[in-house]
Enzyme design. Structure first.
Site, PDB file in Angstrom:
ATOM      1  N   LYS A 190      -3.915 -11.253 -11.501  1.00 44.60           N
ATOM      2  CA  LYS A 190      -3.119 -11.064 -12.735  1.00 44.60           C
ATOM      3  C   LYS A 190      -2.084 -12.177 -12.896  1.00 44.60           C
ATOM      4  CE  LYS A 190      -1.613  -6.980 -11.375  1.00 44.60           C
ATOM      5  NZ  LYS A 190      -2.288  -6.904 -10.072  1.00 44.60           N
ATOM      6  N   ARG A 232       1.944   0.654 -15.311  1.00 41.12           N
ATOM      7  CA  ARG A 232       1.205   0.984 -14.092  1.00 41.12           C
ATOM      8  C   ARG A 232       1.053   2.473 -13.888  1.00 41.12           C
ATOM      9  NH1 ARG A 232       2.126  -3.918 -10.696  1.00 41.12           N
ATOM     10  NH2 ARG A 232       1.913  -3.349  -8.530  1.00 41.12           N
ATOM     11  N   ARG A 254      -2.591 -15.532   0.502  1.00 40.19           N
ATOM     12  CA  ARG A 254      -1.751 -15.943  -0.632  1.00 40.19           C
ATOM     13  C   ARG A 254      -0.440 -16.580  -0.163  1.00 40.19           C
ATOM     14  NH1 ARG A 254      -0.191 -11.788  -5.248  1.00 40.19           N
ATOM     15  NH2 ARG A 254       0.507 -10.535  -3.481  1.00 40.19           N
ATOM     16  N   ARG A 302       4.343 -13.147   0.939  1.00 42.27           N
ATOM     17  CA  ARG A 302       5.081 -11.956   0.509  1.00 42.27           C
ATOM     18  C   ARG A 302       5.086 -10.894   1.608  1.00 42.27           C
ATOM     19  NH1 ARG A 302       3.070 -10.572  -5.547  1.00 42.27           N
ATOM     20  NH2 ARG A 302       3.163  -8.475  -4.660  1.00 42.27           N
ATOM     21  N   ARG A 343      -0.869  -0.271  -1.012  1.00 41.45           N
ATOM     22  CA  ARG A 343      -0.773  -0.676  -2.420  1.00 41.45           C
ATOM     23  C   ARG A 343      -2.080  -0.407  -3.157  1.00 41.45           C
ATOM     24  NH1 ARG A 343       0.645  -6.643  -1.575  1.00 41.45           N
ATOM     25  NH2 ARG A 343       0.330  -6.837  -3.817  1.00 41.45           N
TER      26      ARG A 343
HETATM   27  P1  AP5 Z   1      -2.557 -13.127  -7.762  1.00 41.37           P
HETATM   28  O1  AP5 Z   1      -2.744 -13.810  -9.058  1.00 41.37           O
HETATM   29  O2  AP5 Z   1      -1.268 -13.312  -7.046  1.00 41.37           O
HETATM   30  O3  AP5 Z   1      -2.910 -11.564  -7.907  1.00 41.37           O
HETATM   31  P2  AP5 Z   1      -2.118 -10.375  -8.631  1.00 41.37           P
HETATM   32  O4  AP5 Z   1      -3.114  -9.560  -9.354  1.00 41.37           O
HETATM   33  O5  AP5 Z   1      -0.962 -10.904  -9.404  1.00 41.37           O
HETATM   34  O6  AP5 Z   1      -1.653  -9.578  -7.352  1.00 41.37           O
HETATM   35  P3  AP5 Z   1      -0.227  -8.939  -6.965  1.00 41.37           P
HETATM   36  O7  AP5 Z   1      -0.278  -8.691  -5.503  1.00 41.37           O
HETATM   37  O8  AP5 Z   1       0.892  -9.748  -7.509  1.00 41.37           O
HETATM   38  O9  AP5 Z   1      -0.315  -7.598  -7.731  1.00 41.37           O
HETATM   39  P4  AP5 Z   1       0.526  -6.338  -7.517  1.00 41.37           P
HETATM   40  O10 AP5 Z   1       0.240  -5.667  -8.762  1.00 41.37           O
HETATM   41  O11 AP5 Z   1       0.235  -5.572  -6.311  1.00 41.37           O
HETATM   42  O12 AP5 Z   1       2.006  -6.904  -7.229  1.00 41.37           O
HETATM   43  P5  AP5 Z   1       3.288  -6.972  -8.161  1.00 41.37           P
HETATM   44  O13 AP5 Z   1       4.004  -8.194  -7.821  1.00 41.37           O
HETATM   45  O14 AP5 Z   1       2.908  -6.716  -9.547  1.00 41.37           O
HETATM   46  O15 AP5 Z   1      -3.780 -13.571  -6.805  1.00 41.37           O
HETATM   47  C1  AP5 Z   1      -3.850 -13.119  -5.465  1.00 41.37           C
HETATM   48  C2  AP5 Z   1      -4.402 -14.246  -4.565  1.00 41.37           C
HETATM   49  O16 AP5 Z   1      -5.761 -14.514  -4.908  1.00 41.37           O
HETATM   50  C3  AP5 Z   1      -3.679 -15.605  -4.728  1.00 41.37           C
HETATM   51  O17 AP5 Z   1      -3.607 -16.221  -3.478  1.00 41.37           O
HETATM   52  C4  AP5 Z   1      -4.579 -16.400  -5.695  1.00 41.37           C
HETATM   53  O18 AP5 Z   1      -4.479 -17.801  -5.478  1.00 41.37           O
HETATM   54  C5  AP5 Z   1      -5.950 -15.871  -5.331  1.00 41.37           C
HETATM   55  N1  AP5 Z   1      -6.856 -15.789  -6.475  1.00 41.37           N
HETATM   56  C6  AP5 Z   1      -6.580 -15.363  -7.743  1.00 41.37           C
HETATM   57  N2  AP5 Z   1      -7.690 -15.363  -8.508  1.00 41.37           N
HETATM   58  C7  AP5 Z   1      -8.705 -15.791  -7.700  1.00 41.37           C
HETATM   59  C8  AP5 Z   1     -10.106 -15.994  -7.926  1.00 41.37           C
HETATM   60  N3  AP5 Z   1     -10.687 -15.768  -9.115  1.00 41.37           N
HETATM   61  N4  AP5 Z   1     -10.854 -16.419  -6.862  1.00 41.37           N
HETATM   62  C9  AP5 Z   1     -10.278 -16.650  -5.635  1.00 41.37           C
HETATM   63  N5  AP5 Z   1      -8.969 -16.478  -5.382  1.00 41.37           N
HETATM   64  C10 AP5 Z   1      -8.182 -16.043  -6.405  1.00 41.37           C
HETATM   65  O19 AP5 Z   1       4.104  -5.724  -7.650  1.00 41.37           O
HETATM   66  C11 AP5 Z   1       4.725  -5.708  -6.395  1.00 41.37           C
HETATM   67  C12 AP5 Z   1       5.493  -4.405  -6.195  1.00 41.37           C
HETATM   68  O20 AP5 Z   1       6.530  -4.298  -7.180  1.00 41.37           O
HETATM   69  C13 AP5 Z   1       4.688  -3.118  -6.372  1.00 41.37           C
HETATM   70  O21 AP5 Z   1       4.020  -2.773  -5.170  1.00 41.37           O
HETATM   71  C14 AP5 Z   1       5.787  -2.129  -6.730  1.00 41.37           C
HETATM   72  O22 AP5 Z   1       6.533  -1.754  -5.605  1.00 41.37           O
HETATM   73  C15 AP5 Z   1       6.679  -2.952  -7.630  1.00 41.37           C
HETATM   74  N6  AP5 Z   1       6.248  -2.875  -9.039  1.00 41.37           N
HETATM   75  C16 AP5 Z   1       5.782  -3.909  -9.803  1.00 41.37           C
HETATM   76  N7  AP5 Z   1       5.483  -3.478 -11.036  1.00 41.37           N
HETATM   77  C17 AP5 Z   1       5.767  -2.145 -11.062  1.00 41.37           C
HETATM   78  C18 AP5 Z   1       5.642  -1.153 -12.058  1.00 41.37           C
HETATM   79  N8  AP5 Z   1       5.170  -1.420 -13.278  1.00 41.37           N
HETATM   80  N9  AP5 Z   1       6.019   0.113 -11.739  1.00 41.37           N
HETATM   81  C19 AP5 Z   1       6.524   0.405 -10.515  1.00 41.37           C
HETATM   82  N10 AP5 Z   1       6.634  -0.495  -9.527  1.00 41.37           N
HETATM   83  C20 AP5 Z   1       6.264  -1.768  -9.793  1.00 41.37           C
HETATM   84 MG    MG Z   2       1.156 -10.749  -9.237  1.00 41.55          MG
END
Ligand code: AP5
Ligand code: MG
Length: 215
Positions: A15, A90, A129, A162, A173
């Site tokens: 994402k 979410r 990552r 991270r 997660r």
């Molecule tokens: P990346 O693009 O970083 O993936 P992502 O989908 O953004 O993954 P996240 O881990 O950021 O998602 P998340 O939803 O768990 O975390 P968030 O920060 O939102 O890609 C991942 C890796 O793969 C990278 O190394 C990239 O280079 C590689 N890659 C990408 N595409 C690829 C491809 N096609 N092929 C090969 N490699 C690829 O949330 C973190 C925390 O914050 C949550 O756990 C929660 O505690 C809190 N939080 C955030 N939002 C909310 C909410 N709305 N409500 C409540 N709590 C929340």
């Molecule tokens: Mg992300």
């Protein structure tokens, strides 16, 4: 009317990677709830301190706190034309709150790309990552390496892993995602907005599928 794109997908689906490119191509703001929490954590604000425990356990920050944070962010001028929402909503309550917020802002959700990736691939992605300290640019040791190991190509800042990318937290997660976020897939499918994207393709292939989906 503001155009809002909601990116759905499990942790590690891509994402953040894709939102960065889509934001450049469409000119819409990239709003990542996770990035906002991490910025608050770094600045040690009250919001950051509150979110920290939930994030480190791989759980969701409570809805009321998250919704208030996004409401404030979406009210800023750079979101007037719309935004790419990465990581919000979410939960069903967050989706409901979003539709109320957008009604007030004269905006609407125009497309919900769902980047689908199986769990085994997610674990491989998150364990490799590396994220940039200054602005959150995203790399992977194998799939998207920086030119110089440990240094961001874009701004030269340090790359770090991270805290919540440790295997036990990743597992938690993914479970939280399956329990609390997957109901949104059906919700947006029924609304006629869901576009399923095969997230196991290369980063470039996923980008081009997304651009087609949001055009
Ligand atoms: P990346 O693009 O970083 O993936 P992502 O989908 O953004 O993954 P996240 O881990 O950021 O998602 P998340 O939803 O768990 O975390 P968030 O920060 O939102 O890609 C991942 C890796 O793969 C990278 O190394 C990239 O280079 C590689 N890659 C990408 N595409 C690829 C491809 N096609 N092929 C090969 N490699 C690829 O949330 C973190 C925390 O914050 C949550 O756990 C929660 O505690 C809190 N939080 C955030 N939002 C909310 C909410 N709305 N409500 C409540 N709590 C929340
Ligand atoms: Mg992300």
């Amino acid at each position: 009317m503001g155009k809002y794109i909601v990116l759905l997908g499990p942790p590690g689906a891509g994402k953040g990677t894709q939102a960065e490119v889509l934001s450049e191509k469409t000119g819409l703001a990239h709003i990542s709830s996770g990035d906002i929490f991490r910025e608050n954590l770094k600045a040690q604000t009250e919001l950051g301190k509150l979110a920290q425990g939930f994030m480190n356990r791989g759980e969701l920050v409570p809805d009321d706190v998250t919704i208030a944070m996004i409401r404030e962010r979406l009210s800023r001028p750079d979101c007037k034309a719309g935004a790419i929402l990465d990581g919000f909503p979410r939960t069903p309550a967050q989706a409901q709150a979003l539709s109320e917020m957008l009604a007030q802002l004269d905006g609407k959700v125009v497309s919900v790309p769902y980047i689908s990736v199986p769990p085994a691939v997610l674990i491989e992605r998150l364990s490799g990552r590396w994220t940039c300290r200054a602005q959150g640019h995203i790399y992977h040791s194998q799939f998207h390496p920086p030119v110089k190991a440990g240094v961001c190509d874009e701004d030269g800042s340090e790359l770090y892993q991270r805290e919540d990318d440790q295997p036990a937290t990743v597992e938690r997660r993914i479970r939280v995602y399956l329990d609390q976020t997957t109901p949104l897939i059906d919700h947006y499918r029924q609304a006629g907005l869901l576009v399923e994207i095969d997230g196991t393709q290369s980063i470039e292939q996923v980008t081009s599928a997304l651009l087609t989906a949001v055009e």
